[in-house]
Design an enzyme around this catalytic site. Structure first.
Site, PDB file in Angstrom:
ATOM      1  N   ARG A  63       4.591   0.306  -6.355  1.00  0.00           N
ATOM      2  CA  ARG A  63       4.642  -0.570  -5.182  1.00  0.00           C
ATOM      3  C   ARG A  63       3.587  -1.673  -5.253  1.00  0.00           C
ATOM      4  NH1 ARG A  63       6.896   1.940  -0.348  1.00  0.00           N
ATOM      5  NH2 ARG A  63       5.411   0.713   0.822  1.00  0.00           N
ATOM      6  N   CYS A 104       0.852  -1.180   0.000  1.00  0.00           N
ATOM      7  CA  CYS A 104       0.000   0.000   0.000  1.00  0.00           C
ATOM      8  C   CYS A 104       0.893   1.238   0.000  1.00  0.00           C
ATOM      9  CB  CYS A 104      -0.866   0.036   1.244  1.00  0.00           C
ATOM     10  SG  CYS A 104      -1.883  -1.413   1.464  1.00  0.00           S
ATOM     11  N   ASN A 123      -1.167   1.675   6.138  1.00  0.00           N
ATOM     12  CA  ASN A 123      -0.418   0.538   5.564  1.00  0.00           C
ATOM     13  C   ASN A 123      -0.083  -0.398   6.714  1.00  0.00           C
ATOM     14  OD1 ASN A 123      -0.367   2.015   3.237  1.00  0.00           O
ATOM     15  ND2 ASN A 123       1.841   2.376   3.232  1.00  0.00           N
ATOM     16  N   GLY A 124      -0.119  -1.702   6.459  1.00  0.00           N
ATOM     17  CA  GLY A 124       0.217  -2.658   7.522  1.00  0.00           C
ATOM     18  C   GLY A 124      -0.984  -3.520   7.863  1.00  0.00           C
ATOM     19  N   GLU A 149      16.964 -16.855 -11.664  1.00  0.00           N
ATOM     20  CA  GLU A 149      16.576 -15.447 -11.822  1.00  0.00           C
ATOM     21  C   GLU A 149      15.996 -15.184 -13.228  1.00  0.00           C
ATOM     22  OE1 GLU A 149      15.868 -12.986 -10.201  1.00  0.00           O
ATOM     23  OE2 GLU A 149      16.267 -11.175 -11.353  1.00  0.00           O
ATOM     24  N   HIS A 198      17.041 -35.587 -13.927  1.00  0.00           N
ATOM     25  CA  HIS A 198      16.319 -36.244 -12.840  1.00  0.00           C
ATOM     26  C   HIS A 198      14.837 -35.878 -12.858  1.00  0.00           C
ATOM     27  CE1 HIS A 198      20.071 -37.695 -11.209  1.00  0.00           C
ATOM     28  NE2 HIS A 198      20.577 -36.480 -11.309  1.00  0.00           N
ATOM     29  N   LYS A 219       6.104  -4.071  -5.422  1.00  0.00           N
ATOM     30  CA  LYS A 219       7.541  -3.815  -5.347  1.00  0.00           C
ATOM     31  C   LYS A 219       8.075  -4.111  -3.957  1.00  0.00           C
ATOM     32  CE  LYS A 219      11.426  -2.354  -6.989  1.00  0.00           C
ATOM     33  NZ  LYS A 219      12.122  -3.354  -7.840  1.00  0.00           N
ATOM     34  N   TRP A 252      -3.418  -2.356  -1.399  1.00  0.00           N
ATOM     35  CA  TRP A 252      -3.172  -3.716  -1.888  1.00  0.00           C
ATOM     36  C   TRP A 252      -3.907  -4.606  -0.893  1.00  0.00           C
ATOM     37  CZ3 TRP A 252      -0.856  -8.391  -0.460  1.00  0.00           C
ATOM     38  CH2 TRP A 252      -0.477  -9.239  -1.513  1.00  0.00           C
TER      39      TRP A 252
HETATM   40  C1  AGP Z   1      11.988  -9.392  -8.148  1.00  0.00           C
HETATM   41  O1  AGP Z   1      11.916  -9.170  -9.507  1.00  0.00           O
HETATM   42  C2  AGP Z   1      10.741  -9.579  -7.471  1.00  0.00           C
HETATM   43  N1  AGP Z   1       9.792  -8.603  -7.800  1.00  0.00           N
HETATM   44  C3  AGP Z   1      10.743 -10.076  -6.043  1.00  0.00           C
HETATM   45  O2  AGP Z   1      11.051 -11.430  -6.125  1.00  0.00           O
HETATM   46  C4  AGP Z   1      11.668  -9.404  -5.004  1.00  0.00           C
HETATM   47  O3  AGP Z   1      13.000  -9.658  -5.318  1.00  0.00           O
HETATM   48  C5  AGP Z   1      11.325  -9.943  -3.599  1.00  0.00           C
HETATM   49  O4  AGP Z   1      10.011  -9.586  -3.285  1.00  0.00           O
HETATM   50  C6  AGP Z   1      12.264  -9.446  -2.530  1.00  0.00           C
HETATM   51  O5  AGP Z   1      12.228  -8.066  -2.412  1.00  0.00           O
HETATM   52  P1  AGP Z   1      13.346  -7.264  -1.652  1.00  0.00           P
HETATM   53  O6  AGP Z   1      14.618  -7.457  -2.376  1.00  0.00           O
HETATM   54  O7  AGP Z   1      12.864  -5.845  -1.679  1.00  0.00           O
HETATM   55  O8  AGP Z   1      13.417  -7.817  -0.259  1.00  0.00           O
END
Ligand code: AGP
Length: 607
Positions: free
Chosen positions: A27, A2, A99-100, A480, A503, A602, A73
């Site tokens: 976010r 949020c 937020n929270g 990744e 495997h 985010k 959110w």
């Molecule tokens: C990365 O592309 C992602 N959006 C997500 O996996 C992110 O890396 C993860 O939520 C951890 O976030 P942080 O690095 O802010 O702790």
């Protein structure tokens, strides 16, 4: 997740609030709302994009120079207008955004309902508005303090009261709030990106603090009303950091910023005469680092893959026993944390709830807890004993790109620092330093291939599934690369250790299931080349990421992306970039919302 923006000053609040919400869109959110204390007070909410709220606000043109706004959110209750913030009390005097998560909201709600309060939403937040109403007797600040003393859980809040037309009260516990102080105006937000256009003078609120904002001034107290004195600090990011600068998406801009970001990450941190890294943020714990025997890395998502990379690097450059653990799983393990255990939390945002919970657990058990964080002043940066910043600059795209490569660069520096205080030689240290100094130039050459990679994306983006494989240093990069494709292009992708392929996942391979094989000419090259043979034998299509000039893959693969030669440890910083570009171009070709992928945020501030 949020987002909060609050304004009190002399300008019309509506544009500032809506613009702030747009800067917080990255976010992640599903609805939004705004309240302005004009005559009469104004309240508007909308489900979906901030653009829907913006349209309504610009049509209705509310007047007033004090207001609060929110992007939600959903946690408690669906994304509906009724559940969107701001929430009001029964009298319609109190406006509140949050937020929270309020953990004891049900008990509080039952009590408030018993006392005659009427609720209009399913949210946990609404109890806060009623608690403020109940506690109010002339001072909004005091009512907020009293209300929050009854609350369990986390909050970042902004509150207005119709009887206080030049005042906003904000508070935090576990959810960030930053104050911005300008001349004759004050702002608050959950993220500096919403403030940077208006002022560079900011104040980070600490947990269990309440701030009263009036135009151009602020005061801070604890929840128990003890006065706190804190000076504003100057924000290092300029407003241009939030602009697209000619790029169609933040993600692409941030991919292209990587040469400079990595350079910033190691600038001033290399000591050539000693062949070692200089990390000022770790100096205060130097003795404990020298005595360390055991390193546990905790993180989530892309930051977790940076941790997996670090495991190989620390094992190569130091004599530490290293474990990398998902922060969300850390608490379920019975780990022997001792005086000589170091726990390293990696996080771009510095606010990830699982990572915060893991580091608190490690602290409780007596470990030295370090942070590797991008967002300055974030919760993880403040709660760790010591740490290092990534210096990647603000990252707006939900998909981590430059924060990942800077994490890899700094993890290498940390391993170098600890290795050189053990048995790593000067020559070995210098070869890592020279490799690192070459990385920005190498990255620039890879970025020149963006158009070629776009053409590859055109060729492959209709595939419904992908396999990504790599060994040792390239294994985290396979994970990744697959994550990037999943999160922004919504294509199912499996990241696998190349040796594990036979495997199980090899059963999936046919000519509709392409593989991205990470095959730079390093110590694992021959084995990965064998895995490529195995895929080829099953008619799988293959894109190989390999070293410049390697012609040995020949007819075995369909397409090749070349990366420059560098130190084996540093090749992952290079190999990940074509995978970021590939995912980006696939997402654009498939019409996906690259910077704001569905269902993602985010900053993931719920466990
Ligand atoms: C990365 O592309 C992602 N959006 C997500 O996996 C992110 O890396 C993860 O939520 C951890 O976030 P942080 O690095 O802010 O702790």
């Amino acid at each position: 997740m949020c987002g909060i923006v609050a304004y009190v000053g002399e300008q019309q609040a509506r544009e500032i609030l809506v613009d702030g919400l747009k800067r917080l869109e990255y976010r992640g959110y599903d609805s939004s709302g705004v309240a302005i204390l004009g005559t009469p007070p104004y309240l508007a909410k909308a489900v979906g994009k901030v653009a829907a709220l913006e349209q309504r606000v610009s049509q209705e043109n509310p007047l007033g120079s004090v207001g609060i706004a929110h992007t939600r959110w959903a946690t408690h209750g669906k994304p509906t207008e009724a559940n969107a913030h701001p929430h009001l009390d029964c009298s319609g005097q109190v406006y509140l955004v949050h937020n929270g998560i309020i953990e004891n909201y049900q008990a509080l709600k039952n009590r408030l309902i018993g006392g005659g309060h009427k609720f209009t939403s399913e949210t946990d937040t609404e109890v806060l508005a009623h608690l403020v109403e109940e506690a109010y007797s002339g001072s909004l600040e005091s009512a907020v303090q009293k209300a929050l003393l009854q609350v369990q859980g986390t909050f970042g809040i902004a509150v207005m009261h119709a009887a206080h037309r030049h005042q906003i009260v904000v508070a935090r516990r576990g959810s960030p709030i930053v104050l911005g102080v300008g001349s004759n105006e004050s702002l608050a937000a959950s993220d500096v990106s919403a403030l940077a256009r208006h002022t560079d003078q900011v104040v980070f609120l600490e947990d269990n603090e309440v701030a009263r904002l009036e135009p151009g001034t602020f005061s801070i107290t604890t929840l128990e009303n003890k006065a706190i004195s804190r000076e504003a600090t100057t924000l290092e990011i300029g407003p241009e950091a939030m602009e697209l600068g000619g790029f169609p998406h933040y993600m692409l801009k941030e991919i292209f910023e990587q040469p400079e970001a990595v350079e910033n990450a190691f600038r001033g941190r290399l000591n050539h005469s000693e062949g070692v890294a200089k990390l000022g943020g770790l100096e205060s714990v130097g003795d404990r680092l020298r005595a360390a025997r055991h390193l546990i890395i905790v993180s989530c998502g892309t930051s977790y893959y940076a941790g997996l990379f670090a495991r190989y690097v620390f094992e190569t450059l130091t004599d530490l026993a290293v474990e990398t653990e998902l922060a969300s799983e850390f608490r379920y393990r019975k780990l022997n944390l001792r005086q000589n255990t170091v726990v390293l939390a990696i996080s771009q945002s510095g606010e990830t709830a699982d990572t915060l919970a893991a580091l608190r657990e490690a602290k409780r058990k007596g470990a030295l807890v370090l942070g590797l964080v991008n967002v300055v002043g974030s919760s993880i940066a403040r709660e760790t004993h010591a740490g290092v910043y990534c210096h990647a600059g603000i990252e707006v795209g939900v998909a981590s790109t430059k924060s990942f490569t800077t994490q890899l660069a700094i993890l290498t520096l940390m391993a170098l620092l600890m290795g050189r205080s053990r048995d790593l030689s000067y020559e070995e240290g210098m070869s890592v330093i020279h490799g690192l100094e070459k990385v920005p130039g190498d990255l620039r050459r890879i970025l020149e291939q963006s158009e070629r990679i776009r053409k590859l994306a055109e060729k492959y983006c209709e595939a419904r599934h992908f396999l990504y494989i790599g060994r040792k240093y390239q294994y985290p990069i396979a994970l990744e690369g697959a994550l990037k494709l999943k999160e922004i292009a919504y294509i199912h992708a499996e990241g696998y250790a190349a040796g594990e392929m036979k495997h199980g996942p090899i059963a999936l391979i046919d000519n509709s299931f392409p593989t991205v094989a990470l095959a730079p000419e390093d110590g694992s090259y021959e084995k990965v080349a064998s895995n490529i043979q195995e895929i080829r034998a099953r008619e799988g299509r293959i894109i190989a990421v390999t070293s410049e000039g390697n012609s040995r893959l020949g007819q075995l693969v369909d397409d090749v992306i070349e990366i420059p030669h560098n130190h084996e440890i540093l090749t992952p910083l290079l190999a990940v970039v074509p995978l970021q570009l590939f995912a980006y171009h696939c997402a654009v070709l498939r019409g996906c919302d690259v910077d704001k992928p569905r269902n993602l945020a985010k900053s993931v501030t719920v466990e």
